[in-house]
Each structure stands twice: as C-alpha cells, then as structure tokens.
Write an enzyme that holds these catalytic residues in place. Structure first.
Site, short mmCIF file in Angstrom:
data_model
loop_
_atom_site.label_atom_id
_atom_site.label_comp_id
_atom_site.label_asym_id
_atom_site.label_seq_id
_atom_site.Cartn_x
_atom_site.Cartn_y
_atom_site.Cartn_z
CG ASP A 113 -10.75 3.04 3.67
OD1 ASP A 113 -9.81 3.84 3.63
OD2 ASP A 113 -10.58 1.81 3.58
CD GLU A 119 -6.47 -1.63 10.26
OE1 GLU A 119 -7.11 -2.62 10.69
OE2 GLU A 119 -6.59 -1.22 9.09
CE1 TYR A 175 -7.92 -5.04 0.57
CE2 TYR A 175 -7.91 -5.09 -1.84
CZ TYR A 175 -8.10 -4.40 -0.65
OH TYR A 175 -8.47 -3.09 -0.67
CD1 TRP A 185 -3.41 0.33 0.81
CD2 TRP A 185 -2.77 -1.81 0.83
NE1 TRP A 185 -4.52 -0.45 0.59
CE2 TRP A 185 -4.15 -1.77 0.59
CE3 TRP A 185 -2.13 -3.05 0.87
CZ2 TRP A 185 -4.91 -2.91 0.40
CZ3 TRP A 185 -2.89 -4.19 0.69
CH2 TRP A 185 -4.27 -4.12 0.46
CD GLN A 194 -3.38 4.45 0.47
OE1 GLN A 194 -2.23 4.06 0.44
NE2 GLN A 194 -4.27 3.99 1.33
N GLY A 240 -7.35 7.53 2.37
CA GLY A 240 -6.77 6.69 3.41
C GLY A 240 -7.68 6.56 4.62
C1 GLC Z 1 -7.13 0.77 4.99
C2 GLC Z 1 -6.87 2.19 5.49
C3 GLC Z 1 -5.79 2.84 4.64
C4 GLC Z 1 -4.55 1.96 4.62
C5 GLC Z 1 -4.87 0.50 4.24
C6 GLC Z 1 -3.70 -0.43 4.45
O1 GLC Z 1 -7.68 0.78 3.74
O2 GLC Z 1 -8.04 2.95 5.49
O3 GLC Z 1 -5.49 4.11 5.12
O4 GLC Z 1 -3.60 2.46 3.75
O5 GLC Z 1 -5.93 0.02 5.01
O6 GLC Z 1 -3.23 -0.35 5.77
#
Ligand code: GLC
Length: 416
Positions: A165, A387, A83, A35, A103, A163
């Site tokens: 969501d 997280e 995923y 990511w 992002q 980022g």
């Molecule tokens: C989720 C979060 C995002 C992050 C991703 C991977 O989608 O909202 O901000 O980059 O997870 O951790």
C-alpha cells in the site's frame, strides 16, 4: 529449514482460529474479511492440514469473481465494524459485497503447488480442473481490460492493488491524486496497531479519494484503466502475473484443459513489455512505471527481487540481491536502509515481511534461498506469526496471529 513441531502446531492453531468456514481472515482484529492474495497463500498452509479445505479456500475466493473476470481484493462475506472502508463505502453492488479493485495474482501459482505436492492426487487434480477456467478468465482480464495499449503493460489503478500500500514506489504518482474537501476518513486500523507502524494519514486520504472517484464511475474497469489519476505498472503485479501465467500454462498442459498455446502467446507479450519498460537495461533492476507521466520511476523496493521467480534474473540483479541481503540483520528490508524513504517500523517502507521473503525465495536456490528461510524461521521462533518486523532488530510489528505467516511456516519452513 525446519521449525520445531510445537511451532508448526501453533501455526495450525492460527489457521484454525482464523477460519470462518471455507475462507480465512488474514488477522482477526485488523482484517476481518477474505483478502485475495492472502487466501491464495493461506491455501498453501491448509494443504498441510487438509487438502480439501485448501481447495475450498480458493473456490470461495473465485466465487466472488466479477462478470468481467476480475477477482476482487476483498470479499466482505459478512458485516464487521472493525474495518474501514467497508462495503458501505465501496458500494460495488455485488453479492456477497466486494471491493472494486484486485490484488497481485498468485492464485494460479498456489494451485500449481497444491497439485505438485498433492497427497490425494485425484482430489486435488479434480479440484484444479474446476478452478482453472475462472483463473484463466481473471488472467485474461489483466491482458484485455487492464492493459495500457501504448506499452502493453498492465494498469494498476490503486496502491492497494499492489498489496504494498504505502511503498515509496507510489509516493510520486500518488502525489497527483486530488483529495476532495471534507473527506470522511476513519482509521479503525489504529485501534489494533500503533500509528508509526501503519501508513500515514496523507497516504490514506489519497487511497480513499481514489475509491470515491471510482465509485462515481460505477466501477467501470475499462474507464478506471484509462482515466484513473493513479495509473502505474507495478513490479509485483507484473512479476507474479508472469510467473502465474507460466504455472497456468504448465497446469493446462498437464491436465489437458484450457488453451496452453494462447496462454503462452500472451505470456511472451507480457514478458516483452516488462523487459522493455520495467527492467533497467544496465542494472537489471525492476522498477515501477508511471503510466500517467510515461516514464520509469527511480524509486526502488524489494519487490524487484520477485524477478527471479519470473525468470528475469540478470547478473546485476543478483548483485543487488546480495547487497540487500547484507544490508540489515533481518533481510529483506522492503526499502533499502540507505534510501531516504526508509522507515524501520512503518509498513511497506522498510520492515521485512515474511510473506515477501517467502515469495522471493520461491524463485531462488542455494545460499540466498536458505538465508531467507533461516531469517524468517528465526523471526517466527522469537516473535510468533507477525505481519512484519523491524529489519534492524527483528521486533514483531503490525498484526498478530497472521494467517499468511502461519501458512508459510507450514508450507515452506516445515520440510526443508
Ligand atoms: C494489507 C497489505 C496487503 C494484504 C492485506 C491483508 O493491506 O498491504 O498486502 O493483502 O493487508 O493482509
């Protein structure tokens, strides 16, 4: 704020376990690819362990840059069934496969920190020289392709680009995104995390509807910026881009590369657009702007406090920060607890995210910065590298052994 050596060793073990050889997964079960902003921030953790590896993290992300300049949100280096939506849904026709959106741009700021803190200066500066042209092209893409000509604001076309969501910031503009009949939605995230900690189904349906719409447009980024049914100016993207442009300009001057004057000129334009359209003139608070409706949105979220790092602090915003710090035992709540949208366990609708605390603290000094560091250090000591957390009792939520949480322990909480 110092974490004990055993905790720092545990953080290093998380990064090593999540290392896939030149790129790091955010979390093994939940996010098994690379990511964008995770990688940039994870490089700061790698810097403590191996500076060459930190540079490789950034290089592997930039290797997936699109010809137009966009650096994608996800790089699907290799197939993984855990995923959804995977590359077979996005179909962006890139090698390696990637998603088709971006992002928040923290890469330049992370690279600047690598350079500023370098132990092997020659190595890190040489690496930076190689990476900077691609980062500059990405920033330029925001200004040239993802720009709203009427306001000068950067256009965000999907909540995943922010980022954050399912933040309540997006409830109103997302509500007008049509969801087609017969949408095939798989929630593979719910295998690893309880449903009440993840975005609601209604949100997910619209997230996917946007992906499918852009796919029919063959990921034409200019068309997405002009015609997406979801078009907003996102505080996080704007404030982090403004800070990143300043960091890029400083790096360009220091290393004698790129055109610092051109970067300074577009930075000034971006700052003007933020002050005009996103910052409330009375409260100083930074809001999202709905580019479809043509107005600032009333909803408030903690990402506004990234303004300190972007140099847009006002006395009103400082007062708001103090109030948010005092509002819960474990700040910052992503949404204020008196807000009707607040949910203490659900993702970006209330929980405290160590990564956001770290980014906000990056722009602060003195007591508020020390308070955020102390809160995150306590959360990590008690609950590990999670997280996000319940801001009322601190309980760990979402993914475990999370890379950017481990990285910020090494980068931020190791040495004061
Ligand atoms: C989720 C979060 C995002 C992050 C991703 C991977 O989608 O909202 O901000 O980059 O997870 O951790």
């Amino acid at each position: 704020m110092r974490l004990p050596p055993a905790t720092l060793e545990a953080a290093a073990r998380v990064l090593r376990a999540n290392d896939r050889g030149g790129w790091t997964v955010p979390a093994r079960d939940l996010y098994p690819f690379q990511w964008n902003w995770d990688s940039a921030l994870v490089a700061l953790g790698w810097r403590r362990l191996d500076e060459a590896r930190a540079l490789r993290e950034l290089a592997s992300l930039l290797a997936a840059q699109w010809p137009c300049g966009m650096v994608p949100q996800i790089v699907f280096h290799r197939p993984d069934p855990r995923y959804f939506p995977g590359p077979e849904v996005w179909r962006t026709d890139r090698t390696p496969p990637t998603s088709g959106i971006t992002q928040p741009p923290v890469l330049a700021s992370c690279l600047a920190r690598l350079v500023a803190r370098a132990r092997d200066r020659a190595l890190v500066e040489a690496g930076a020289r190689q990476l900077l042209p691609a980062i500059e092209r990405w920033h330029r893409w925001f200004h040239e392709v993802r720009i709203d000509p009427a306001t000068g604001l950067v256009v965000t076309v999907h909540p995943w680009e922010t980022g954050m969501d399912d933040s309540p910031l997006w409830d109103e503009p997302l509500a007008r995104v049509p969801t087609p009949q017969g949408l095939r939605l798989e929630r593979r995230d719910l295998v690893a995390v309880p449903a009440d900690q993840r975005p609601k189904m209604a949100h997910y349906r619209r997230f996917l509807a946007l992906v499918l719409r852009f796919r029919t447009w063959r990921w034409d980024q200019r068309r997405m910026a002009a015609q997406s049914p979801f078009r907003v100016a996102d505080p996080t993207t704007h404030l982090l881009l403004l800070a990143a442009e300043r960091d890029l300009e400083a790096l360009a001057r220091r290393l004698g590369v790129l055109d610092p004057e051109a970067i300074a000129a577009r930075t000034a334009r971006l700052e003007g657009a933020i002050r005009r359209h996103l910052q409330d003139p009375e409260s100083g608070f930074i809001h999202a702007f709905d580019l479809v409706a043509g107005r600032r949105l009333a909803a408030r979220a903690a990402c506004a406090f990234l303004a300190f790092r972007a140099g847009l602090a006002t006395p009103g915003l400082t007062r708001a920060l103090m109030a948010w710090l005092a509002a819960v035992p474990f700040p910052l709540p992503t949404v204020h607890p008196t807000d009707p949208a607040f949910e203490r366990r659900r993702y970006w609708r209330g929980p405290v995210w160590p990564v956001l605390d770290r980014l906000v603290a990056w722009g602060l000094e003195g007591e508020p910065a020390a308070r955020l560091a102390a809160v995150v250090a306590e959360l990590i000591r008690r609950f590990g590298f999670r997280e996000y957390h319940d801001p009322l009792d601190g309980r760990g939520l979402g993914g475990r052994d999370f890379s950017w949480t481990a990285a910020l322990a090494l980068d931020w909480l190791a040495d004061g």
